[in-house]
Design a protein around this motif. Structure first.
Motif, mmCIF file in Angstrom:
data_model
loop_
_atom_site.group_PDB
_atom_site.id
_atom_site.type_symbol
_atom_site.label_atom_id
_atom_site.label_comp_id
_atom_site.label_asym_id
_atom_site.label_seq_id
_atom_site.Cartn_x
_atom_site.Cartn_y
_atom_site.Cartn_z
ATOM 1 N N CYS A 157 0.816 -1.217 0.000
ATOM 2 C CA CYS A 157 0.000 0.000 0.000
ATOM 3 C C CYS A 157 0.847 1.262 0.000
ATOM 4 C CB CYS A 157 -0.909 0.000 1.220
ATOM 5 S SG CYS A 157 -1.835 1.532 1.405
ATOM 6 N N GLY A 158 0.443 2.252 -0.803
ATOM 7 C CA GLY A 158 1.128 3.531 -0.830
ATOM 8 C C GLY A 158 0.999 4.297 0.474
ATOM 9 N N GLY A 159 -0.136 4.131 1.170
ATOM 10 C CA GLY A 159 -0.307 4.791 2.461
ATOM 11 C C GLY A 159 0.682 4.268 3.493
ATOM 12 N N ARG A 160 0.888 2.961 3.528
ATOM 13 C CA ARG A 160 1.903 2.384 4.408
ATOM 14 C C ARG A 160 3.283 2.912 4.050
ATOM 15 N NH1 ARG A 160 -0.227 -2.900 6.533
ATOM 16 N NH2 ARG A 160 1.897 -3.554 7.073
ATOM 17 N N ARG A 161 3.531 2.994 2.745
ATOM 18 C CA ARG A 161 4.824 3.518 2.299
ATOM 19 C C ARG A 161 5.032 4.950 2.786
ATOM 20 N NH1 ARG A 161 8.335 6.213 1.539
ATOM 21 N NH2 ARG A 161 9.787 6.499 -0.175
ATOM 22 N N ALA A 162 3.946 5.779 2.730
ATOM 23 C CA ALA A 162 4.038 7.157 3.218
ATOM 24 C C ALA A 162 4.327 7.176 4.717
ATOM 25 C CB ALA A 162 2.747 7.907 2.916
ATOM 26 N N GLY A 163 3.692 6.289 5.467
ATOM 27 C CA GLY A 163 3.935 6.229 6.904
ATOM 28 C C GLY A 163 5.355 5.795 7.235
ATOM 29 N N ILE A 164 5.910 4.927 6.394
ATOM 30 C CA ILE A 164 7.281 4.455 6.590
ATOM 31 C C ILE A 164 8.297 5.550 6.259
ATOM 32 C CG2 ILE A 164 9.006 2.854 5.637
ATOM 33 C CD1 ILE A 164 6.619 0.825 5.403
ATOM 34 N N GLY A 165 7.965 6.390 5.289
ATOM 35 C CA GLY A 165 8.792 7.554 4.968
ATOM 36 C C GLY A 165 10.217 7.220 4.572
ATOM 37 N N ASP A 166 11.168 7.909 5.190
ATOM 38 C CA ASP A 166 12.579 7.747 4.836
ATOM 39 C C ASP A 166 13.137 6.376 5.200
ATOM 40 O OD1 ASP A 166 12.583 10.311 3.857
ATOM 41 O OD2 ASP A 166 13.448 11.208 5.676
ATOM 42 N N ARG A 167 12.364 5.593 5.903
ATOM 43 C CA ARG A 167 12.825 4.256 6.283
ATOM 44 C C ARG A 167 12.515 3.205 5.212
ATOM 45 N NH1 ARG A 167 10.839 3.083 12.305
ATOM 46 N NH2 ARG A 167 12.112 1.213 11.890
ATOM 47 N N ILE A 168 12.143 3.651 4.020
ATOM 48 C CA ILE A 168 11.769 2.723 2.960
ATOM 49 C C ILE A 168 12.913 1.772 2.611
ATOM 50 C CG2 ILE A 168 12.389 4.296 1.079
ATOM 51 C CD1 ILE A 168 9.387 1.848 1.207
ATOM 52 N N HIS A 169 14.149 2.212 2.785
ATOM 53 C CA HIS A 169 15.283 1.331 2.482
ATOM 54 C C HIS A 169 15.346 0.149 3.457
ATOM 55 C CE1 HIS A 169 16.739 4.072 -0.566
ATOM 56 N NE2 HIS A 169 16.568 5.068 0.288
ATOM 57 N N GLU A 170 14.744 0.305 4.629
ATOM 58 C CA GLU A 170 14.666 -0.826 5.554
ATOM 59 C C GLU A 170 13.710 -1.901 5.016
ATOM 60 O OE1 GLU A 170 14.059 0.206 9.706
ATOM 61 O OE2 GLU A 170 14.836 2.223 9.312
ATOM 62 N N VAL A 171 12.706 -1.471 4.250
ATOM 63 C CA VAL A 171 11.796 -2.426 3.622
ATOM 64 C C VAL A 171 12.574 -3.274 2.617
ATOM 65 C CG1 VAL A 171 9.780 -2.674 2.132
ATOM 66 C CG2 VAL A 171 9.759 -1.000 3.993
ATOM 67 N N HIS A 172 13.438 -2.616 1.835
ATOM 68 C CA HIS A 172 14.280 -3.372 0.898
ATOM 69 C C HIS A 172 15.118 -4.413 1.633
ATOM 70 C CE1 HIS A 172 18.187 -3.763 -1.434
ATOM 71 N NE2 HIS A 172 17.287 -4.377 -2.171
ATOM 72 N N LYS A 173 15.665 -4.050 2.764
ATOM 73 C CA LYS A 173 16.476 -4.996 3.549
ATOM 74 C C LYS A 173 15.634 -6.175 4.025
ATOM 75 C CE LYS A 173 19.841 -1.590 5.227
ATOM 76 N NZ LYS A 173 20.371 -0.877 6.424
ATOM 77 N N GLU A 174 14.379 -5.889 4.432
ATOM 78 C CA GLU A 174 13.488 -6.964 4.861
ATOM 79 C C GLU A 174 13.211 -7.942 3.719
ATOM 80 O OE1 GLU A 174 11.825 -7.916 7.700
ATOM 81 O OE2 GLU A 174 13.070 -6.519 8.846
ATOM 82 N N ILE A 175 13.000 -7.396 2.527
ATOM 83 C CA ILE A 175 12.736 -8.263 1.376
ATOM 84 C C ILE A 175 13.965 -9.099 1.057
ATOM 85 C CG2 ILE A 175 12.081 -8.357 -1.050
ATOM 86 C CD1 ILE A 175 10.770 -5.590 -0.676
ATOM 87 N N LYS A 176 15.094 -8.425 0.923
ATOM 88 C CA LYS A 176 16.347 -9.098 0.536
ATOM 89 C C LYS A 176 16.691 -10.221 1.510
ATOM 90 C CE LYS A 176 21.090 -8.010 -0.830
ATOM 91 N NZ LYS A 176 22.083 -6.903 -0.977
ATOM 92 N N LYS A 177 16.477 -9.961 2.787
ATOM 93 C CA LYS A 177 16.803 -10.932 3.828
ATOM 94 C C LYS A 177 15.945 -12.183 3.718
ATOM 95 C CE LYS A 177 15.506 -9.759 7.954
ATOM 96 N NZ LYS A 177 15.427 -9.010 9.234
#
Length: 389
Positions: free
Chosen positions: A331-351
């Motif tokens: 969701c884009g709304g979740r992405r907005a709430g995550i903000g500048d921490r979006i790169h942590e989402v990439h780490k979660e996926i990669k892991k």
């Protein structure tokens, strides 16, 4: 079956599409390209570039602020395009497109697009597809889906709604050379390879709940337990109503939206309050029904980030065969709430995915299914699909 991914941040739309397709690599067995891109592009030019490399159908939508591919988060203040190519010599794909303005209802548009897709497959009647992908404009997703169901019945569903960066209607959805900001596109897939879908909001239920006692139209929540909806929600949160009015409500409810349970209790479909009106009613990002219980849900930003990894783990547990690709709707709304921490989402996926190809898009509505339930739509949700050999 295999999946290939590519991306580009070239400012030139045509070159961006061609670069992304070249990065994915040519494949003679390609049957479908998912393409997600910036709303700043001329989307038809991007697709024209992709079609220089791939002759199969290209389907998708503009994505909120970016995409995530194995190389990382792509987007931000730069135009972007990310693609995933589905390749399988035995796969049969049919696609269809309908501009909402050409039909009396969203249901009719959904039916027309799905009928065209079904005809394109040339498969015998009674031999229904294994999987359906749908992309639509926000606001009428449930009705587009009802139209699709008229044609194929309850075929497992995944996909999401087109998004822009400012919630201003500057989004597009597209199929090959056709695009619109109000309509629907469908892909029907017959495959020997398998798939699984994990559809969740990944929020915690609270003890705050009430009955919807009045709505206007399909998406305006007027009263909960006969009390103005915003006032009721403010009491639950211990907040002043003034701090929730207008578009303040959208931001405040990213970490505490509303949810409705399915009849078996297996899924809580999230309902995102988008705007508080002067009469203390709420505009909601999905359809509502009088007599339904709404539950206030909760998740911290830390939990929103961590939910990506947890959802992938849950998805992997469903899969008995080797996973060859992940299609991740966030969701884009979740992405907005995550903000500048979006790169942590990439780490979660990669892991959690290892070296398996994937693409993550950011949408204004998410679609998925739960076993023994029905295809449905929600907001602030994750719809993660794994394709297997």
């Amino acid at each position: 079956m295999k999946a290939l991914t590519g991306y580009s941040i070239n400012k030139d739309a045509y070159k961006a599409g061609k670069e992304a397709a070249k990065m994915a690599g040519r494949d003679k067995d390609a049957k479908l390209v998912f393409a997600y891109m910036s709303c700043d592009y001329d989307v038809k030019e991007v697709i024209k570039g992709i079609k220089e490399i791939y002759s199969c159908p290209v389907i998708g939508n503009t994505s909120f602020t970016g995409v995530i591919v194995p190389e990382g988060y792509i987007g931000g203040d730069k135009p972007f395009v990310g693609i995933m190519v589905m390749s399988d010599p035995s796969m049969v794909v049919g696609v269809g497109f309908a501009d909402r303005k050409a039909y009396q209802s969203a249901r009719d548009a959904g039916e027309a697009a799905t009928r065209d897709a079904r005809i394109m497959t040339k498969m015998p009647m009674g031999d229904e597809p294994d999987l359906m992908y749908m992309v639509a404009s926000p606001t009428e997703e449930e009705f587009f889906l009802k139209g699709a169901n008229r044609v194929v019945g309850r075929v497992p569903l995944f996909g999401g709604s087109a998004a822009d960066n400012t919630i201003s209607g500057n989004w597009s959805l597209y199929l090959d050379g056709k695009s619109t900001n109000e309509g629907v596109a469908v892909a029907l897939m017959y495959m020997k390879g398998g798939f699984k879908n994990e559809f969740t909001g990944a929020y915690r239920e609270t003890a705050d709940m009430g009955i919807i006692t009045k709505i206007e139209g399909t998406r305006r929540l007027v009263a909960i337990d006969k009390e103005p909806a915003v006032k009721k929600y403010a009491k639950w949160r211990g907040m002043k109503t003034a701090d929730l009015m207008g578009d303040k409500l959208l931001v405040e409810t990213i970490t505490s939206p509303l949810g409705v349970k399915d009849r078996l209790g297996d899924l809580v479909a999230i309902r995102h309050p988008m705007f508080a009106n002067d009469d203390f009613s709420m505009n909601i990002g999905a359809n509502l029904s009088v007599g339904t219980t709404v539950i206030r849900m909760e998740a911290s930003v830390d939990e929103l980030v961590a939910s990506v990894g947890k959802t992938i783990k849950a998805l992997k547990k469903q899969c008995k065969k080797e996973i060859v690709g992940y299609h991740l709707v966030h969701c884009g709304g979740r992405r907005a709430g995550i903000g500048d921490r979006i790169h942590e989402v990439h780490k979660e996926i990669k892991k959690n995915v290892g070296g398996v190809p994937y693409i993550m898009e950011f949408t204004f509505g998410e679609y998925g299914f739960v076993d023994d339930g029905r295809n449905t739509t929600g907001g602030l949700m994750l719809s993660f699909t794994a394709f297997t050999k």
